[in-house]
Design a protein around this motif. Structure first.
Motif, PDB file in Angstrom:
ATOM      1  N   ARG A  32      14.961   1.457  -0.213  1.00 12.55           N
ATOM      2  CA  ARG A  32      14.032   2.590  -0.301  1.00 12.55           C
ATOM      3  C   ARG A  32      12.843   2.157  -1.140  1.00 12.55           C
ATOM      4  O   ARG A  32      12.981   1.894  -2.328  1.00 12.55           O
ATOM      5  CB  ARG A  32      14.734   3.796  -0.923  1.00 12.55           C
ATOM      6  N   LEU A  33      11.682   2.053  -0.512  1.00 14.74           N
ATOM      7  CA  LEU A  33      10.485   1.539  -1.169  1.00 14.74           C
ATOM      8  C   LEU A  33       9.503   2.666  -1.421  1.00 14.74           C
ATOM      9  O   LEU A  33       9.194   3.452  -0.518  1.00 14.74           O
ATOM     10  CB  LEU A  33       9.813   0.471  -0.293  1.00 14.74           C
ATOM     11  N   LEU A  34       8.999   2.711  -2.645  1.00 13.77           N
ATOM     12  CA  LEU A  34       7.955   3.672  -2.996  1.00 13.77           C
ATOM     13  C   LEU A  34       6.796   2.891  -3.610  1.00 13.77           C
ATOM     14  O   LEU A  34       6.971   2.204  -4.624  1.00 13.77           O
ATOM     15  CB  LEU A  34       8.474   4.710  -3.988  1.00 13.77           C
ATOM     16  N   VAL A  35       5.655   2.986  -2.977  1.00 15.38           N
ATOM     17  CA  VAL A  35       4.456   2.302  -3.472  1.00 15.38           C
ATOM     18  C   VAL A  35       3.506   3.362  -4.016  1.00 15.38           C
ATOM     19  O   VAL A  35       3.071   4.250  -3.282  1.00 15.38           O
ATOM     20  CB  VAL A  35       3.768   1.490  -2.365  1.00 15.38           C
TER      21      VAL A  35
ATOM     22  N   GLU B  38       0.851  -1.178   0.000  1.00 16.26           N
ATOM     23  CA  GLU B  38       0.000   0.000   0.000  1.00 16.26           C
ATOM     24  C   GLU B  38       0.895   1.239   0.000  1.00 16.26           C
ATOM     25  O   GLU B  38       2.039   1.168   0.459  1.00 16.26           O
ATOM     26  CB  GLU B  38      -0.899   0.012   1.235  1.00 16.26           C
ATOM     27  N   PRO B  39       0.376   2.375  -0.464  1.00 18.01           N
ATOM     28  CA  PRO B  39       1.195   3.599  -0.481  1.00 18.01           C
ATOM     29  C   PRO B  39       1.769   3.954   0.886  1.00 18.01           C
ATOM     30  O   PRO B  39       2.890   4.462   0.970  1.00 18.01           O
ATOM     31  CB  PRO B  39       0.202   4.667  -0.974  1.00 18.01           C
ATOM     32  N   ARG B  40       1.064   3.660   1.953  1.00 18.01           N
ATOM     33  CA  ARG B  40       1.563   4.008   3.285  1.00 18.01           C
ATOM     34  C   ARG B  40       2.757   3.151   3.708  1.00 18.01           C
ATOM     35  O   ARG B  40       3.376   3.410   4.742  1.00 18.01           O
ATOM     36  CB  ARG B  40       0.460   3.860   4.332  1.00 18.01           C
ATOM     37  N   ASP B  41       3.070   2.115   2.922  1.00 16.80           N
ATOM     38  CA  ASP B  41       4.259   1.299   3.198  1.00 16.80           C
ATOM     39  C   ASP B  41       5.532   1.957   2.665  1.00 16.80           C
ATOM     40  O   ASP B  41       6.640   1.454   2.915  1.00 16.80           O
ATOM     41  CB  ASP B  41       4.120  -0.086   2.561  1.00 16.80           C
ATOM     42  N   SER B  42       5.389   3.029   1.923  1.00 21.71           N
ATOM     43  CA  SER B  42       6.564   3.720   1.379  1.00 21.71           C
ATOM     44  C   SER B  42       7.451   4.191   2.520  1.00 21.71           C
ATOM     45  O   SER B  42       7.004   4.907   3.418  1.00 21.71           O
ATOM     46  CB  SER B  42       6.136   4.919   0.526  1.00 21.71           C
ATOM     47  N   ALA B  43       8.697   3.771   2.489  1.00 15.11           N
ATOM     48  CA  ALA B  43       9.628   4.042   3.589  1.00 15.11           C
ATOM     49  C   ALA B  43      10.988   3.498   3.188  1.00 15.11           C
ATOM     50  O   ALA B  43      11.153   2.908   2.122  1.00 15.11           O
ATOM     51  CB  ALA B  43       9.156   3.359   4.874  1.00 15.11           C
ATOM     52  N   VAL B  44      11.951   3.685   4.070  1.00 12.67           N
ATOM     53  CA  VAL B  44      13.232   2.996   3.932  1.00 12.67           C
ATOM     54  C   VAL B  44      13.237   1.862   4.951  1.00 12.67           C
ATOM     55  O   VAL B  44      12.959   2.075   6.135  1.00 12.67           O
ATOM     56  CB  VAL B  44      14.429   3.934   4.183  1.00 12.67           C
ATOM     57  N   TYR B  45      13.541   0.672   4.478  1.00 11.45           N
ATOM     58  CA  TYR B  45      13.558  -0.512   5.337  1.00 11.45           C
ATOM     59  C   TYR B  45      15.012  -0.918   5.572  1.00 11.45           C
ATOM     60  O   TYR B  45      15.757  -1.189   4.635  1.00 11.45           O
ATOM     61  CB  TYR B  45      12.773  -1.652   4.684  1.00 11.45           C
ATOM     62  N   PHE B  46      15.386  -0.942   6.833  1.00  9.13           N
ATOM     63  CA  PHE B  46      16.749  -1.290   7.203  1.00  9.13           C
ATOM     64  C   PHE B  46      16.782  -2.674   7.842  1.00  9.13           C
ATOM     65  O   PHE B  46      15.916  -3.025   8.641  1.00  9.13           O
ATOM     66  CB  PHE B  46      17.329  -0.283   8.201  1.00  9.13           C
ATOM     67  N   CYS B  47      17.815  -3.393   7.517  1.00  6.08           N
ATOM     68  CA  CYS B  47      18.132  -4.640   8.190  1.00  6.08           C
ATOM     69  C   CYS B  47      19.387  -4.396   9.019  1.00  6.08           C
ATOM     70  O   CYS B  47      20.274  -3.638   8.617  1.00  6.08           O
ATOM     71  CB  CYS B  47      18.376  -5.732   7.146  1.00  6.08           C
ATOM     72  N   ALA B  48      19.452  -5.010  10.182  1.00  6.73           N
ATOM     73  CA  ALA B  48      20.641  -4.908  11.024  1.00  6.73           C
ATOM     74  C   ALA B  48      20.940  -6.286  11.590  1.00  6.73           C
ATOM     75  O   ALA B  48      20.030  -7.090  11.802  1.00  6.73           O
ATOM     76  CB  ALA B  48      20.436  -3.902  12.147  1.00  6.73           C
ATOM     77  N   SER B  49      22.207  -6.548  11.853  1.00  7.47           N
ATOM     78  CA  SER B  49      22.547  -7.818  12.491  1.00  7.47           C
ATOM     79  C   SER B  49      23.493  -7.578  13.653  1.00  7.47           C
ATOM     80  O   SER B  49      24.184  -6.563  13.726  1.00  7.47           O
ATOM     81  CB  SER B  49      23.157  -8.799  11.479  1.00  7.47           C
ATOM     82  N   GLY B  50      23.483  -8.525  14.572  1.00  8.63           N
ATOM     83  CA  GLY B  50      24.335  -8.433  15.752  1.00  8.63           C
ATOM     84  C   GLY B  50      24.732  -9.821  16.192  1.00  8.63           C
ATOM     85  O   GLY B  50      24.234 -10.825  15.678  1.00  8.63           O
ATOM     86  N   LEU B  51      25.630  -9.838  17.193  1.00  3.45           N
ATOM     87  CA  LEU B  51      26.185 -11.145  17.563  1.00  3.45           C
ATOM     88  C   LEU B  51      25.598 -11.700  18.854  1.00  3.45           C
ATOM     89  O   LEU B  51      25.102 -12.796  18.893  1.00  3.45           O
ATOM     90  CB  LEU B  51      27.704 -11.031  17.692  1.00  3.45           C
ATOM     91  N   ILE B  52      25.625 -10.923  19.930  1.00  4.25           N
ATOM     92  CA  ILE B  52      25.126 -11.411  21.215  1.00  4.25           C
ATOM     93  C   ILE B  52      24.349 -10.313  21.897  1.00  4.25           C
ATOM     94  O   ILE B  52      24.401  -9.168  21.498  1.00  4.25           O
ATOM     95  CB  ILE B  52      26.271 -11.865  22.151  1.00  4.25           C
ATOM     96  N   GLN B  53      23.647 -10.674  22.935  1.00  2.00           N
ATOM     97  CA  GLN B  53      22.859  -9.681  23.654  1.00  2.00           C
ATOM     98  C   GLN B  53      23.743  -8.540  24.119  1.00  2.00           C
ATOM     99  O   GLN B  53      24.781  -8.746  24.722  1.00  2.00           O
ATOM    100  CB  GLN B  53      22.192 -10.337  24.853  1.00  2.00           C
ATOM    101  N   GLY B  54      23.319  -7.335  23.870  1.00  2.00           N
ATOM    102  CA  GLY B  54      24.070  -6.166  24.280  1.00  2.00           C
ATOM    103  C   GLY B  54      25.077  -5.701  23.258  1.00  2.00           C
ATOM    104  O   GLY B  54      25.664  -4.654  23.400  1.00  2.00           O
ATOM    105  N   GLU B  55      25.295  -6.484  22.248  1.00  2.00           N
ATOM    106  CA  GLU B  55      26.294  -6.115  21.253  1.00  2.00           C
ATOM    107  C   GLU B  55      25.705  -5.099  20.281  1.00  2.00           C
ATOM    108  O   GLU B  55      24.505  -4.992  20.116  1.00  2.00           O
ATOM    109  CB  GLU B  55      26.754  -7.380  20.506  1.00  2.00           C
ATOM    110  N   THR B  56      26.568  -4.391  19.616  1.00  2.00           N
ATOM    111  CA  THR B  56      26.162  -3.390  18.643  1.00  2.00           C
ATOM    112  C   THR B  56      25.418  -4.029  17.479  1.00  2.00           C
ATOM    113  O   THR B  56      25.723  -5.138  17.076  1.00  2.00           O
ATOM    114  CB  THR B  56      27.412  -2.689  18.105  1.00  2.00           C
ATOM    115  N   GLN B  57      24.450  -3.316  16.958  1.00  2.00           N
ATOM    116  CA  GLN B  57      23.804  -3.736  15.725  1.00  2.00           C
ATOM    117  C   GLN B  57      24.464  -3.032  14.556  1.00  2.00           C
ATOM    118  O   GLN B  57      24.751  -1.850  14.615  1.00  2.00           O
ATOM    119  CB  GLN B  57      22.325  -3.384  15.749  1.00  2.00           C
TER     120      GLN B  57
END
Lengths: 113, 116
Positions: A109-112, A83-102
């Protein structure tokens, strides 16, 4: 230099179409996060996984969004129907253990229309 | 619910001015705190983080932040900003959601514009 990769970088689609975004976390990281960034809402956590299992997807509209990790090197976020309201930038992040940096990917960048 | 508040939506400074961006979190337990920066058109990058120990944390590019537990604050500072510091800055708190899970909660961001 290990980094999170995301594809596609840009996506323009029409309302009602399916959108699939992919993320390759840094090798060895066992947590993966999906965020959405808009001007109005800022950064919102959509879902996150640990060891490929979904731990929290309460931030995600369940009727149209789905997130999966078919294997340790791939995370997907699908919107169907978009839907048009889904237009946004979608980020993925990964990390290693609890408390660790993402570590963030470059975003999709999605445009609907 | 856990939340992170950034007080200023947009800050405009001249080069060489000092910077302080406010960040407060609402959570009484153990918390890890981060500042991320997003330059125009780019993704988020880590500026600095606090896990434990010295509450004054030094990050990259001359930034520092001070964790004040009694005030639930983690303000970002830089003594003298440059035009290249123009970006959006996000404060984030890693909060224990319980049962071995955790969540990184972001503030809404502060846009910094530095005028040459």
């Amino acid at each position: 230099d290990a980094r999170v990769t995301q594809t596609p970088r840009h996506k323009v689609t029409e309302m009602g179409q399916e959108v699939t975004m992919r993320c390759q976390p840094i090798l060895g990281h066992n947590t993966v996060f999906w965020y959405r960034q808009t001007m109005m809402q800022g950064l919102e956590l959509l879902a996150y996984f640990r060891n490929r299992a979904p731990l929290d997807d309460s931030g995600m509209p369940k009727d149209r969004f789905s997130a999966e990790m078919p294997d340790a090197t791939l995370a997907t976020l699908k919107i169907q129907p978009s839907e048009p309201r889904d237009s946004a930038v979608y980020f993925c992040a990964s990390g290693l253990i609890q408390g660790e940096t993402q570590y963030f990917g470059p975003g999709t960048r999605l445009l609907v229309l | 619910a856990q939340s992170v508040s950034q007080h200023n939506h947009h800050v405009i400074l001249s080069e060489a001015a000092s910077l302080e961006l406010g960040c407060n979190y609402s959570y009484g337990g153990t918390v890890n705190l981060f500042w991320y920066v997003q330059y125009p058109g780019q993704h988020l990058q880590l500026l600095l983080k606090y896990f434990s120990g010295d509450p004054l944390v030094k990050g990259i590019k001359g930034f520092e932040a001070e964790f004040i537990k009694s005030k639930f604050s983690f303000n970002l500072r830089k003594p003298s900003v440059q035009w290249s510091d123009t970006a959006e800055y996000f404060c984030a708190a890693l909060l224990d959601s319980g049962a071995g899970s955790y969540q990184l909660t972001f503030g809404k961001g502060t846009k910094l514009s530095v005028i040459p």
